[in-house]
Scaffold this active site. Structure first.
Site, PDB file in Angstrom:
ATOM      1  N   SER A  43       0.841  -1.188   0.000  1.00 32.58           N
ATOM      2  CA  SER A  43       0.000   0.000   0.000  1.00 32.58           C
ATOM      3  C   SER A  43       0.874   1.235   0.000  1.00 32.58           C
ATOM      4  O   SER A  43       1.977   1.237   0.561  1.00 32.58           O
ATOM      5  CB  SER A  43      -0.910  -0.007   1.239  1.00 32.58           C
ATOM      6  OG  SER A  43      -1.855   1.026   1.172  1.00 32.58           O
ATOM      7  N   ASP A  44       0.373   2.281  -0.658  1.00 36.39           N
ATOM      8  CA  ASP A  44       1.073   3.556  -0.660  1.00 36.39           C
ATOM      9  C   ASP A  44       0.037   4.655  -0.750  1.00 36.39           C
ATOM     10  O   ASP A  44      -1.031   4.467  -1.342  1.00 36.39           O
ATOM     11  CB  ASP A  44       2.051   3.658  -1.834  1.00 36.39           C
ATOM     12  CG  ASP A  44       3.004   4.818  -1.652  1.00 36.39           C
ATOM     13  OD1 ASP A  44       3.949   4.685  -0.849  1.00 36.39           O
ATOM     14  OD2 ASP A  44       2.785   5.868  -2.287  1.00 36.39           O
ATOM     15  N   GLN A  45       0.339   5.799  -0.175  1.00 37.90           N
ATOM     16  CA  GLN A  45      -0.636   6.888  -0.152  1.00 37.90           C
ATOM     17  C   GLN A  45       0.020   8.233  -0.385  1.00 37.90           C
ATOM     18  O   GLN A  45       1.125   8.481   0.091  1.00 37.90           O
ATOM     19  CB  GLN A  45      -1.348   6.919   1.204  1.00 37.90           C
ATOM     20  CG  GLN A  45      -2.421   7.987   1.309  1.00 37.90           C
ATOM     21  CD  GLN A  45      -3.037   8.005   2.693  1.00 37.90           C
ATOM     22  OE1 GLN A  45      -2.387   8.357   3.666  1.00 37.90           O
ATOM     23  NE2 GLN A  45      -4.296   7.613   2.775  1.00 37.90           N
ATOM     24  N   GLY A  69      -2.960   3.626  -2.949  1.00 41.26           N
ATOM     25  CA  GLY A  69      -2.708   2.495  -3.826  1.00 41.26           C
ATOM     26  C   GLY A  69      -2.706   1.225  -3.002  1.00 41.26           C
ATOM     27  O   GLY A  69      -2.216   1.206  -1.863  1.00 41.26           O
TER      28      GLY A  69
END
Length: 192
Positions: free
Chosen positions: A68-70, A105
């Site tokens: 995950s990415d933000q 993401g």
């Protein structure tokens, strides 16, 4: 069920994933998180989520790996983690009275089959009008210097919001659980 691995060192993401009551481990992926030239924010978070999961696949065969990415987006500008009090002040004052969209993401990689599901979950926050004194009080109280956009939605940061808009509030914290459950179900994982 294949063992679950969270490709993150984030305490926030671990706490969110614990809500699903599934056993998991976590490990920090080592990837270059820089944005590519002219890369749209949506593609950036999708790519980084996938790369985080893929980075741990060789050392974790037979796992379902969650990446995950933000990023926070204000207009066309990507707001990253501020890291300093001064930068956090700048970010929050710029966001005053504006809409900030958080793009998270999410990737779920089956390291046995190589099958990878990837998505981006948006969540928008309408910010209250903020003045310097209020911003400084908030930053001293919460110190959200490791949070995209300079606030913790799961804490006092909610006091800075006028309203929120999105299909999954957990995406605001960094791991969209509703979408993750969809992905896990496609991999045959039964969530209680």
């Amino acid at each position: 069920m294949l063992p679950l691995l969270l490709a993150s060192s984030s305490a926030y993401r671990r706490q969110l994933l614990e809500r699903l009551r599934l056993p998991f481990t976590s490990a920090s992926p080592d990837i270059d998180e820089r944005r590519l030239d002219d890369e749209p924010a949506v593609e950036l978070v999708r790519r980084l989520a996938r790369e985080k999961a893929e980075a741990l696949a060789p050392s974790h065969p037979g796992h379902l790996i969650i990446g995950s990415d933000q990023v926070a987006v204000l207009g066309e500008q990507i707001l990253g983690k501020p890291h300093t009090f001064e930068r956090a002040c700048e970010q929050l004052l710029a966001a005053s009275g504006q809409h900030v969209t958080f793009l998270t993401g999410l990737a779920l990689l089956n390291s046995s089959t190589g099958h990878c599901q990837v998505d981006c979950v948006p969540f928008t926050v309408a910010m209250r009008e903020l003045d310097l004194a209020r911003v400084e009080r908030y930053l001293r109280a919460e110190q959200p210097f490791d949070c995209a956009g300079s606030f913790k939605a799961e804490g006092l940061g909610v006091s800075l919001f006028q309203s929120t808009h999105g299909c999954d509030a957990t995406s605001l914290v960094g791991l969209p659980l509703i979408r993750l459950v969809d992905m896990l179900l496609k991999e045959g994982v039964q969530v209680p």
